[in-house]
Design a protein around this motif. Sequence first.
Motif, PDB file in Angstrom:
ATOM      1  N   PRO A   1       0.808  -1.227   0.000  1.00  0.00           N
ATOM      2  CA  PRO A   1       0.000   0.000   0.000  1.00  0.00           C
ATOM      3  C   PRO A   1       0.838   1.273   0.000  1.00  0.00           C
ATOM      4  CG  PRO A   1      -0.926  -1.596   1.532  1.00  0.00           C
ATOM      5  CD  PRO A   1       0.403  -2.132   1.089  1.00  0.00           C
TER       6      PRO A   1
ATOM      7  N   LEU B   1      -0.620  -0.077  -7.115  1.00  0.00           N
ATOM      8  CA  LEU B   1      -0.095  -1.309  -6.519  1.00  0.00           C
ATOM      9  C   LEU B   1       0.828  -2.017  -7.510  1.00  0.00           C
ATOM     10  CD1 LEU B   1      -3.340  -2.586  -4.790  1.00  0.00           C
ATOM     11  CD2 LEU B   1      -1.212  -2.004  -3.610  1.00  0.00           C
TER      12      LEU B   1
ATOM     13  N   LEU C   1      -6.763  -9.433  -1.189  1.00  0.00           N
ATOM     14  CA  LEU C   1      -7.882  -8.495  -1.103  1.00  0.00           C
ATOM     15  C   LEU C   1      -7.741  -7.583   0.113  1.00  0.00           C
ATOM     16  CD1 LEU C   1     -10.527  -7.544  -2.351  1.00  0.00           C
ATOM     17  CD2 LEU C   1     -11.730  -9.264  -1.004  1.00  0.00           C
TER      18      LEU C   1
ATOM     19  N   CYS D   1      -4.988  -6.526   1.336  1.00  0.00           N
ATOM     20  CA  CYS D   1      -4.001  -5.525   0.946  1.00  0.00           C
ATOM     21  C   CYS D   1      -4.654  -4.422   0.118  1.00  0.00           C
ATOM     22  CB  CYS D   1      -2.884  -6.196   0.146  1.00  0.00           C
ATOM     23  SG  CYS D   1      -1.397  -5.194  -0.024  1.00  0.00           S
ATOM     24  N   ARG D   2      -5.536  -4.790  -0.789  1.00  0.00           N
ATOM     25  CA  ARG D   2      -6.250  -3.804  -1.606  1.00  0.00           C
ATOM     26  C   ARG D   2      -7.125  -2.902  -0.747  1.00  0.00           C
ATOM     27  NH1 ARG D   2      -6.077  -4.277  -6.810  1.00  0.00           N
ATOM     28  NH2 ARG D   2      -5.455  -6.220  -7.813  1.00  0.00           N
TER      29      ARG D   2
ATOM     30  N   PHE E   1      -4.997  -0.517   1.111  1.00  0.00           N
ATOM     31  CA  PHE E   1      -4.526   0.440   0.105  1.00  0.00           C
ATOM     32  C   PHE E   1      -5.606   1.487  -0.166  1.00  0.00           C
ATOM     33  CE2 PHE E   1      -4.171   1.271  -4.595  1.00  0.00           C
ATOM     34  CZ  PHE E   1      -3.021   2.049  -4.548  1.00  0.00           C
ATOM     35  N   SER E   2      -6.847   1.054  -0.291  1.00  0.00           N
ATOM     36  CA  SER E   2      -7.964   1.972  -0.519  1.00  0.00           C
ATOM     37  C   SER E   2      -8.105   2.968   0.624  1.00  0.00           C
ATOM     38  CB  SER E   2      -9.261   1.164  -0.677  1.00  0.00           C
ATOM     39  OG  SER E   2     -10.392   2.013  -0.675  1.00  0.00           O
TER      40      SER E   2
ATOM     41  N   ALA F   1      -5.417  -1.829  -9.924  1.00  0.00           N
ATOM     42  CA  ALA F   1      -4.146  -1.472  -9.294  1.00  0.00           C
ATOM     43  C   ALA F   1      -3.992   0.035  -9.152  1.00  0.00           C
ATOM     44  CB  ALA F   1      -2.984  -2.042 -10.112  1.00  0.00           C
TER      45      ALA F   1
ATOM     46  N   CYS G   1      -9.080   2.304  -7.007  1.00  0.00           N
ATOM     47  CA  CYS G   1      -9.178   1.561  -5.741  1.00  0.00           C
ATOM     48  C   CYS G   1      -9.700   2.425  -4.597  1.00  0.00           C
ATOM     49  CB  CYS G   1      -7.815   0.997  -5.347  1.00  0.00           C
ATOM     50  SG  CYS G   1      -7.223  -0.325  -6.411  1.00  0.00           S
TER      51      CYS G   1
ATOM     52  N   PHE H   1      -0.104  -7.610  -8.505  1.00  0.00           N
ATOM     53  CA  PHE H   1      -1.307  -6.776  -8.549  1.00  0.00           C
ATOM     54  C   PHE H   1      -1.618  -6.264  -9.953  1.00  0.00           C
ATOM     55  CE2 PHE H   1      -0.082  -6.484  -4.072  1.00  0.00           C
ATOM     56  CZ  PHE H   1      -1.303  -6.665  -3.448  1.00  0.00           C
TER      57      PHE H   1
ATOM     58  N   ALA I   1      -4.834  -7.087 -12.464  1.00  0.00           N
ATOM     59  CA  ALA I   1      -5.703  -6.021 -12.969  1.00  0.00           C
ATOM     60  C   ALA I   1      -5.787  -6.050 -14.486  1.00  0.00           C
ATOM     61  CB  ALA I   1      -5.191  -4.664 -12.495  1.00  0.00           C
TER      62      ALA I   1
END
Length: 743
Positions: A96, A104, A179, A181-182, A185-186, A365, A370, A645, A649
């Motif tokens: 992140p 990403l 997920l 991690c995403r 990150f968001s 990504a 995101c 990532f 994507a």
Amino acid sequence: MGYYAHSLEGQPETEWQLLSTHLQNTAELASCFAEDFGCGSLARIFGLLHDLGKYSPEFQNYLAGKTPNAKVDHSTAGARFLAEKMPVLKTFLPNPVAGHHAGLPNWYDGSESSLSSRLDKGIPDWKNPESESIASSAIPAKEDLPKQLTSPFAAAFFNWALTHDIKRIPQETSFAIFLLCRMLFSCLVDADYLDTEKFMAPSVTSRRPVWSADILTRMRDTLDTHLAKFKPDSPVNRLRADILEQCNAAAELPPGLFSLTVPTGGGKTLSSLSFALRHAVKHGKKRVIYVIPFISIIEQNADCFRKVFNDFTPCPVLEAHSAVALDTLSENDDEKDMNRLSTENFDVPLTVTTSVQFYESLMAAAPSRCRKLHNFSNSVIILDEVQKIPVQYLKLIIALFQELATTYRSTLVLCTATQPVIVRNQFLEIGLREPPKEIIADPIHLHDALRRTEAINLGKQTDLQLLERFKNERQMLCIVNTRAHAQKLFHALDRRKGDFHLSTNMVAAHRFKVLERIRKRLAFGLPCRVISTQLVEAGVDVDFPVVFRASAGCDSLAQANGRCNREGKLPALGKVYLFESEYKEKEKFQLSETNCADRAMSGQSEPLGLEVIRKYFQFYFYDQKSNWDRKDIFSCFTKELHCEFREAAEKFKLIDEDSEAVLVPYGEGEELLRQLREAPAMDFSLLRKLQRFTVNVRKKVFQQHLGTEIELIHGICPALVSTEKCYDKKTGLLFENEFASFF
């Protein structure tokens, strides 16, 4: 010396934002977002470390304008610090921070932008007493981190990862970590954008609505008042009232996965919204997200919802789809360009969006795509027409459903007239672990009770044979599979007053105008013949006595069936004529669906009966077992947590990018385009208004017309120069070579 995160043009350093202030603000906001799924302490770490590299003299010189064209990597410093402090998680934890501007990264792809390369490369020295104090305070003791997480999954993972060999992670768990991690990150990206916006563009921040704590309660009560106006004065309306009652009762059940199986015409749009608002209020969910597979009906549903909540200021409904990509910005663009800050983050009570935006955001990504993800957590998500899940992404999307309903505490409603079987069984071992709770007590009885049509299979029909049949019809709808075929049939009609064409070759504002005329003519019993693509099927409220439908998947045929005798007012059953087009073999994009439908209907007396539908989905999903992860996306989530990532994507595209969106100066769009051209820079508020004035053009055709009929506004936004020669008031876009290869 003072260390700064952001400067203000023309203002002295005393007016700039201190870096320590930005890091603390971002950390607190990211932590708040992540608490919705029990990971606030993790998000706080990322917030404190994300701009650690801005402590370098190189970045401070850049900010002061001493090296205005020099790009300074300020993201890798925090990522590397995390990797050094927790080396066992270096393939997961730094992502992140490393990607909060550029996106990403892949773990390793041979490029300098991969995480493995960035963790090893030389970076500007960021260390000084202030930065080291912030960095050291960010990370708790290893044994304390799991204790700070209220997410059972995240806590268990960190406990396990700190004491085990991560090379033994099962792939299903690896996907769940990917997920997570995403989502983190968001939280980081949205918090970073919002704090940057608050400092650099306070006027934008001041225009952001602040929603009252009781907004969903007020919306629930307003919808109840609206629905009370509809009286159960006919058999169909009595069934709709019963469906609504069952939805409201089910809203009291605990959060999780639900299914809502209602035939077309059963009023599931507002009934499912009633469930969502009631459920959200009952269980403390923060928002409702309504996901629809077709952009062609997004506007209709959003407009329906806006009318219900017309008295609310500001309007609590966001219509979220975009014809313009805003996610290709580089490392330092937050200093140069505020484009990112105009990207919606779904922070509204009710968002209506497309399946493409919803699913592709979950796998994206780019930071701007995101940014909204964390707002998918602790929400009620209505997935309309869920049977449209592309089979090649079935494994991935079902895994997403499972994670959203468990780790991210959301309630999902799989809403359809033809429920596919996606629960784990002997055929589908990657399905949902438990069956969703069905809201309707007896879907089979409801299907039979709402039967208002008779399906008749005409077999193969040439266009000439169809046109002969159309001559005898006063009111009819014919649905074909391509824009090319719809235009050809419409132009071949013995044209009468009341003949209409509908396709995505027309901008949404144009389609809306045509649909209003169609509805009025149908209501007054006037002649009305319509040639359309499948955009008219899902959720479009029209009611014809006769419908013709070209070969398609059984779910599409059932949707077409729902446009016939919708209100049950005919003295006899409505007629739905199914036919095989002379262009069937050219429609390769849906041959698998039509072939499965042909097999399912073979030997059946009722072509659209529930047994046919059941067989269709068995053939469509089970017989394509080898295609459930056709692009091998799950290989991007390895047992060693080497998450690729960007590769994932790139592989996950619901729609092949063979087209470009072009703005059209139709109606109000002409004035909006004039304003866009005359604006000194790209105005993204105008672009959002222009979403209703776009048409997708195949890339090859787009390139042929670029520079003549198509111009680029501000160098990036394609628009039709004029409608005079290229846009027909009946059929929309008129590029002669657009459909040449079809016939």
